[in-house]
Design a protein around this motif. Structure first.
Motif, PDB file in Angstrom:
ATOM      1  N   TYR A 342       0.840  -1.201   0.000  1.00 52.24           N
ATOM      2  CA  TYR A 342       0.000   0.000   0.000  1.00 52.24           C
ATOM      3  C   TYR A 342       0.875   1.251   0.000  1.00 52.24           C
ATOM      4  O   TYR A 342       0.483   2.292  -0.477  1.00 52.24           O
ATOM      5  CB  TYR A 342      -0.920   0.029   1.230  1.00 52.24           C
ATOM      6  CG  TYR A 342      -0.144   0.016   2.532  1.00 52.24           C
ATOM      7  CD1 TYR A 342       0.085  -1.180   3.205  1.00 52.24           C
ATOM      8  CD2 TYR A 342       0.387   1.190   3.061  1.00 52.24           C
ATOM      9  CE1 TYR A 342       0.828  -1.203   4.368  1.00 52.24           C
ATOM     10  CE2 TYR A 342       1.128   1.166   4.219  1.00 52.24           C
ATOM     11  CZ  TYR A 342       1.349  -0.022   4.872  1.00 52.24           C
ATOM     12  OH  TYR A 342       2.095  -0.047   6.012  1.00 52.24           O
ATOM     13  N   ALA A 345       1.287   2.805  -3.312  1.00 55.51           N
ATOM     14  CA  ALA A 345       0.100   2.850  -4.181  1.00 55.51           C
ATOM     15  C   ALA A 345      -0.123   4.242  -4.771  1.00 55.51           C
ATOM     16  O   ALA A 345      -0.729   4.388  -5.835  1.00 55.51           O
ATOM     17  CB  ALA A 345      -1.129   2.402  -3.405  1.00 55.51           C
ATOM     18  N   THR A 348       2.006   3.640  -7.921  1.00 54.60           N
ATOM     19  CA  THR A 348       1.619   2.558  -8.837  1.00 54.60           C
ATOM     20  C   THR A 348       0.163   2.650  -9.265  1.00 54.60           C
ATOM     21  O   THR A 348      -0.183   2.236 -10.357  1.00 54.60           O
ATOM     22  CB  THR A 348       1.849   1.187  -8.174  1.00 54.60           C
ATOM     23  OG1 THR A 348       1.109   1.159  -6.950  1.00 54.60           O
ATOM     24  CG2 THR A 348       3.310   0.954  -7.896  1.00 54.60           C
ATOM     25  N   GLU A 349      -0.684   3.183  -8.394  1.00 54.27           N
ATOM     26  CA  GLU A 349      -2.097   3.300  -8.778  1.00 54.27           C
ATOM     27  C   GLU A 349      -2.497   4.758  -8.991  1.00 54.27           C
ATOM     28  O   GLU A 349      -3.092   5.108 -10.011  1.00 54.27           O
ATOM     29  CB  GLU A 349      -2.994   2.700  -7.691  1.00 54.27           C
ATOM     30  CG  GLU A 349      -2.821   1.208  -7.517  1.00 54.27           C
ATOM     31  CD  GLU A 349      -3.559   0.700  -6.288  1.00 54.27           C
ATOM     32  OE1 GLU A 349      -4.647   1.221  -5.962  1.00 54.27           O
ATOM     33  OE2 GLU A 349      -3.026  -0.212  -5.629  1.00 54.27           O
ATOM     34  N   ARG A 353      -2.919   6.306 -12.762  1.00 53.85           N
ATOM     35  CA  ARG A 353      -4.210   6.610 -13.393  1.00 53.85           C
ATOM     36  C   ARG A 353      -4.382   8.119 -13.637  1.00 53.85           C
ATOM     37  O   ARG A 353      -5.063   8.517 -14.570  1.00 53.85           O
ATOM     38  CB  ARG A 353      -5.363   6.038 -12.572  1.00 53.85           C
ATOM     39  CG  ARG A 353      -5.510   6.635 -11.198  1.00 53.85           C
ATOM     40  CD  ARG A 353      -6.467   5.868 -10.285  1.00 53.85           C
ATOM     41  NE  ARG A 353      -6.678   6.639  -9.068  1.00 53.85           N
ATOM     42  CZ  ARG A 353      -7.363   6.235  -8.033  1.00 53.85           C
ATOM     43  NH1 ARG A 353      -7.919   5.049  -8.041  1.00 53.85           N
ATOM     44  NH2 ARG A 353      -7.512   7.007  -6.978  1.00 53.85           N
ATOM     45  N   SER A 358       3.952   6.111 -13.286  1.00 50.16           N
ATOM     46  CA  SER A 358       4.099   5.857 -11.846  1.00 50.16           C
ATOM     47  C   SER A 358       5.298   6.619 -11.290  1.00 50.16           C
ATOM     48  O   SER A 358       6.160   6.053 -10.611  1.00 50.16           O
ATOM     49  CB  SER A 358       4.262   4.352 -11.613  1.00 50.16           C
ATOM     50  OG  SER A 358       3.061   3.707 -11.891  1.00 50.16           O
ATOM     51  N   ALA A 509      -3.549   5.806  -3.224  1.00 50.71           N
ATOM     52  CA  ALA A 509      -3.879   6.177  -4.593  1.00 50.71           C
ATOM     53  C   ALA A 509      -4.850   7.351  -4.636  1.00 50.71           C
ATOM     54  O   ALA A 509      -4.740   8.239  -5.493  1.00 50.71           O
ATOM     55  CB  ALA A 509      -4.483   4.974  -5.297  1.00 50.71           C
ATOM     56  N   GLN A 552       1.400  -7.257  -9.605  1.00 52.28           N
ATOM     57  CA  GLN A 552       0.789  -6.904 -10.882  1.00 52.28           C
ATOM     58  C   GLN A 552       0.202  -8.162 -11.487  1.00 52.28           C
ATOM     59  O   GLN A 552       0.583  -9.269 -11.103  1.00 52.28           O
ATOM     60  CB  GLN A 552       1.845  -6.355 -11.844  1.00 52.28           C
ATOM     61  CG  GLN A 552       2.432  -5.027 -11.389  1.00 52.28           C
ATOM     62  CD  GLN A 552       3.451  -4.499 -12.387  1.00 52.28           C
ATOM     63  OE1 GLN A 552       3.107  -3.854 -13.357  1.00 52.28           O
ATOM     64  NE2 GLN A 552       4.711  -4.792 -12.136  1.00 52.28           N
ATOM     65  N   ASN A 557      -0.416  -8.735  -3.256  1.00 48.22           N
ATOM     66  CA  ASN A 557       0.427  -7.677  -2.697  1.00 48.22           C
ATOM     67  C   ASN A 557       0.887  -8.064  -1.290  1.00 48.22           C
ATOM     68  O   ASN A 557       0.488  -9.120  -0.770  1.00 48.22           O
ATOM     69  CB  ASN A 557      -0.286  -6.320  -2.730  1.00 48.22           C
ATOM     70  CG  ASN A 557      -1.435  -6.243  -1.752  1.00 48.22           C
ATOM     71  OD1 ASN A 557      -1.423  -6.898  -0.719  1.00 48.22           O
ATOM     72  ND2 ASN A 557      -2.433  -5.439  -2.069  1.00 48.22           N
TER      73      ASN A 557
END
Ligand code: SF4
Ligand code: SF4
Ligand code: SF4
Ligand code: FES
Length: 824
Positions: A342, A345, A348-349, A353, A358, A509, A552, A557
């Motif tokens: 986490y 995140a 990565t997230e 997005r 990233s 995220a 991924q 995770n």
């Protein structure tokens, strides 16, 4: 440019230069003692005296005098030489001539100048100073008998560190440097004052009597603690790292380090380091050979769909990639992650997005080029102190505005004109959404923003986040939120900075998307002084993301891996350098998982509490014993090489993973340099890099962005409960992860965990400073020492997460805010 003549040479220099700058630029050496290019001119010592013809030959200090067109300057006339000799005689009058036992000898400006000017006698005589030497402090020795009153320590502590611990005290011949009211030094212990002191007045105590300066070999390296990626020079003798050596030309930070970088190196040569592989036999970890240990590990990994792995982002990029190859290609598992799954995140997230990448859209170098900095959580200073120095300098020297959005006040809140909005813990995303809504409502949106995908959805979703509603929920005023929105949107250049890491569960995220929305709405990204900088926690956290070492394509995770250990789906867990028992949330759950898993493999420097539970422990190298690259939070890829040779019983993680690949029938990656070639060929932004090209100063991996608006989910702020405090976890200034526990320096200053409370709460619960307090949550109960400070809001408590002896995950489940009760 300005034309002038220095020592009969026609030269030019930029118009804002001093005489000293102009001479230096043109290869003419003027001696200095109190001047430092990082600090404001001071003009205290008079070593830099020169003659200016237009001033009728008057002797003036070169370091403070600006150049003017047509100036004719002489830097080394017989009168000037005499004046400098006089300055040295006067400085040496009361200065003890104890060079034989002074650690600064060989690196002392006063000694060097005395030698250069051949001052081997003194026309004056007086008593030597008899100031008491301050040995109180475990890290900094202060001997004011040697002080030349250059003021550099006072200035650096104020101008760059912004702590202001030191000042001139007393008057006339009694003047000396000390703390106000002659108090003991109790500061950040960054050692910046030591680094600039031109004499042996301020010395690093851990280095005392360890080696003569000239006997050290100096090795450039990269700090192994946080994602700032500071460069450092390790001073080595007899294959031991004995100190860090200041190099004012090193890195963007010009050699300045925080306490961890400066004083945290001792773990490298710690006698607690593991030196032999250990295998559990009859329940006891027993010394073994590499052959036996690797055979056993390879046997467990074979055909390993029930294998999972956790790695520390302190490994090099090369090690992470070779580990990934081992897991994906040789073992056949995609269950691997770093930092619990986490903590990264946001990158990565969130950024993936919102920015289509990233990585951060701003660099640390943008801080001083911005007009306004919006810092989420004042902890950015604790997590990345040298980034904090950049913020200090931007605010103090460049007049950059600073807004802080935080659940408590902190050092950044004390900077001149800083605006700190203290919100209820856990409500960051709601406040950021309210700022975004205000920007839209006030029509402060950039002209291109409406055409960015997701604009309409965002605008609709933000209808629930009016400043008035959010302010009432988050403990702010609507006017404060609106002002912050207007300030940010109307600044020509503005940057947002926020920390992420294992203790910052709420910085996920959604937080990343919430800050990205602000930057995209106002067009403040992709240009100098703008963007969003995510301060990833460890020295190679961004590298671990760039190397794809996270869950991924359906892989589990970090937290899911632990659950799978508990339910038996994962039977073999390979932990490389992580210490989840202390650093992951929910200690009892982690313990259960590590007890449940059939086979636990750990590569480590020390027998951590996680390693102590393992079936096989493989002793590996620190950053100072290996070759590879680290990628900083702002995506500077930097080369590290061994400063010392490794103990023959140790392997690097690279060697361990490569050996296992071979044992499992694969082909080993020959060297980190060769593997980096593969990384450069396959990793976006790394194209064209090689170990060779990175050797001198590293390079930024380019970031390409494809912005999109994303609706961030705001969690409700935690409702207060009678008799309970909202506990937030985080980083202490002196520590980084759990590794700094093995650095003697950080442990001298901050040796144990604590709970920080407001004065009002301390009074309510009748708790005084240093009281041992029982802190209980739904997860468990533990004892912590109390710290009572004015920075904490009423109802909120803070505790750092680094300490094995006081593991905060006993009471912290991983929620951004934990309700706790406290009692003496
Ligand atoms: S160690 Fe750092 S904070 Fe402490 S006095 Fe020196 S410069 Fe200031
Ligand atoms: S302690 Fe060192 S840096 Fe500070 S004023 Fe004295 S000589 Fe200069
Ligand atoms: S811990 Fe971070 S800020 Fe401190 S010296 Fe190391 S890299 Fe720099
Ligand atoms: S170096 Fe110029 S006055 Fe000290």
């Amino acid at each position: 440019m300005v034309n002038l003549i220095i020592d009969d040479k026609q030269v030019t220099a930029p118009k804002d230069s001093t005489i000293y700058d102009a001479a230096k630029l043109n290869g003419i050496k003027i001696p200095i003692l109190c001047h430092d290019k990082k600090l404001k001119p001071f003009g205290a010592c008079r070593m830099c005296l020169v003659e200016v013809e237009q001033m009728k030959g008057r002797q003036i200090p070169a370091c403070t005098t600006p150049i003017t067109e047509g100036m004719i300057i002489r830097t080394a006339t017989p009168e000037i030489i005499k004046a400098r000799e006089l300055v040295l005689e006067l400085l040496l009058l009361n200065h003890p001539l104890d060079c034989p036992v002074c650690d600064k000898a060989g690196d002392c400006d006063l000694q060097n100048l005395t030698y250069d000017y051949k001052v081997d006698s003194n026309r004056f005589s007086d008593l030597k100073f008899q100031h008491e030497i301050d040995y109180n402090n475990p890290l900094i020795e202060r001997d004011m008998n040697r002080c030349v009153l250059c003021g550099k320590c006072v200035r650096i502590c104020d101008e760059i560190v912004s702590y202001g611990a030191l000042t001139f005290i007393d008057r006339g011949i009694e003047t000396k440097i000390g703390c106000e009211f002659e108090k003991k030094l109790d500061c950040e212990f960054c050692g910046s004052c030591i680094s600039v002191c031109p004499v042996g007045s301020l010395l690093a105590r851990p280095f005392k009597f360890k080696s003569r300066f000239w006997a050290l070999t100096k090795h450039n390296s990269v700090c192994g603690y946080c994602g700032t990626g500071c460069n450092l020079t390790l001073g080595v003798k007899d294959n031991k790292v004995l100190t860090t050596v200041y190099d004012e030309n090193q890195g963007f930070h010009k050699g300045q380090l925080c306490v961890r970088g400066r004083f945290g190196y001792q773990f490298i040569n710690s006698d607690k380091r593991l030196t032999k592989p250990l295998i559990r036999k009859n329940g006891t970890l027993t010394e073994s050979t590499w052959d036996e240990a690797l055979e056993l590990v390879a046997g467990r990994l074979k055909g390993g769909s029930a294998v999972a792995a956790l790695a520390t982002p302190r490994l090099t990029n090369e090690e992470l990639v070779v580990f990934k190859k081992l897991l994906l290609d040789s073992v056949g598992t995609k269950n691997f992650d770093h930092a619990a799954g986490y903590a990264h995140a946001a990158l990565t997230e969130g950024f993936a997005r919102s920015f289509g990448t990233s990585a951060s859209s701003a660099s640390i170098l943008d801080i001083q080029k911005s007009d306004l900095l919006l810092v989420i959580k004042t902890d950015s200073y604790e997590t990345h102190p040298v980034v904090g120095f950049e913020v200090n300098m931007a605010v103090k020297n460049k007049g950059v505005k600073l807004s802080v959005l935080s659940d408590k006040r902190g050092k950044l809140s004390k900077l001149p004109h800083a605006q700190t909005l203290v919100h209820l813990p856990g409500s960051e995303v709601a406040v950021l959404n309210a700022i975004a809504k205000t920007i839209i409502d006030e029509k402060l949106v950039n002209t291109h923003a409406a055409s960015v995908p997701g604009y309409a959805e965002l605008e609709k979703a933000l209808s629930a986040f009016s400043a008035e509603v959010v302010a009432a929920q988050c403990g702010l005023t609507a006017a404060d939120i609106k002002k912050l929105a207007t300030d940010y949107a109307s600044a020509e250049k503005a940057m947002i900075i926020f920390p992420v890491g294992q203790a910052y569960t709420g910085h996920n995220a959604d937080l990343a998307s919430a800050v990205a929305n602000l930057a995209i709405l106002t067009g403040k990204y992709g240009k100098e002084g703008c963007g969003v900088l995510c301060l990833s926690e460890k020295n190679n956290s961004q590298g671990a993301v760039d190397m794809g070492f996270y869950a991924q394509n359906g892989g589990l995770n970090g937290l899911q891996i632990l659950d799978a250990c508990t339910d038996g789906t994962v039977k073999t867990l390979f932990v490389a350098g992580e210490n989840p028992l202390t650093s992951y949330p929910n200690r009892s759950k982690v313990k259960k998982a590590l007890e449940a898993v059939e086979f636990l493999i750990v590569t480590e420097l020390f027998l951590t509490e996680t390693a102590a539970m393992a079936d096989v422990v493989l002793p590996v190298c620190s950053f100072a014993e290996k070759t590879g690259t680290f990628t900083s939070a702002d995506r500077r890829v930097q080369y590290v090489k061994p400063a010392i040779s490794k103990n023959s019983q140790l392997k690097t993680d690279f060697e361990v993973f490569s050996d296992l690949i071979v044992k499992l029938g694969g082909q080993s990656s020959s060297t980190p340099a060769v593997l980096f070639g593969e990384i450069a060929a396959t990793t976006p932004g790394y194209t064209g890099m090689s170990h060779e090209s990175l050797k001198s100063e590293g390079a930024f991996a380019a970031v390409s962005m494809k912005p999109a608006f994303v609706v961030p989910q705001a969690t409700a702020s935690v409702a207060a409960e009678a008799g309970k405090l909202a506990l937030v976890t985080g980083s202490a200034l002196y520590h980084s992860g759990t590794q700094s526990q093995y650095g003697e320096g950080p442990m001298h200053v901050c040796p144990e965990g604590y709970i920080e409370l407001s004065r009002a709460d301390a009074s309510t619960y009748k708790i005084a400073e240093n009281d041992l307090v029982t802190v209980s949550s739904a997860e468990g109960s533990m004892q912590l020492k109390a710290k009572v400070t004015p920075r904490m809001p009423v109802g909120v408590a803070f505790a750092p997460y680094h300490f094995t002896a006081a593991p905060i995950n006993t009471i912290w489940s991983g929620a951004p805010v934990t309700l706790v009760s406290v009692a003496k």
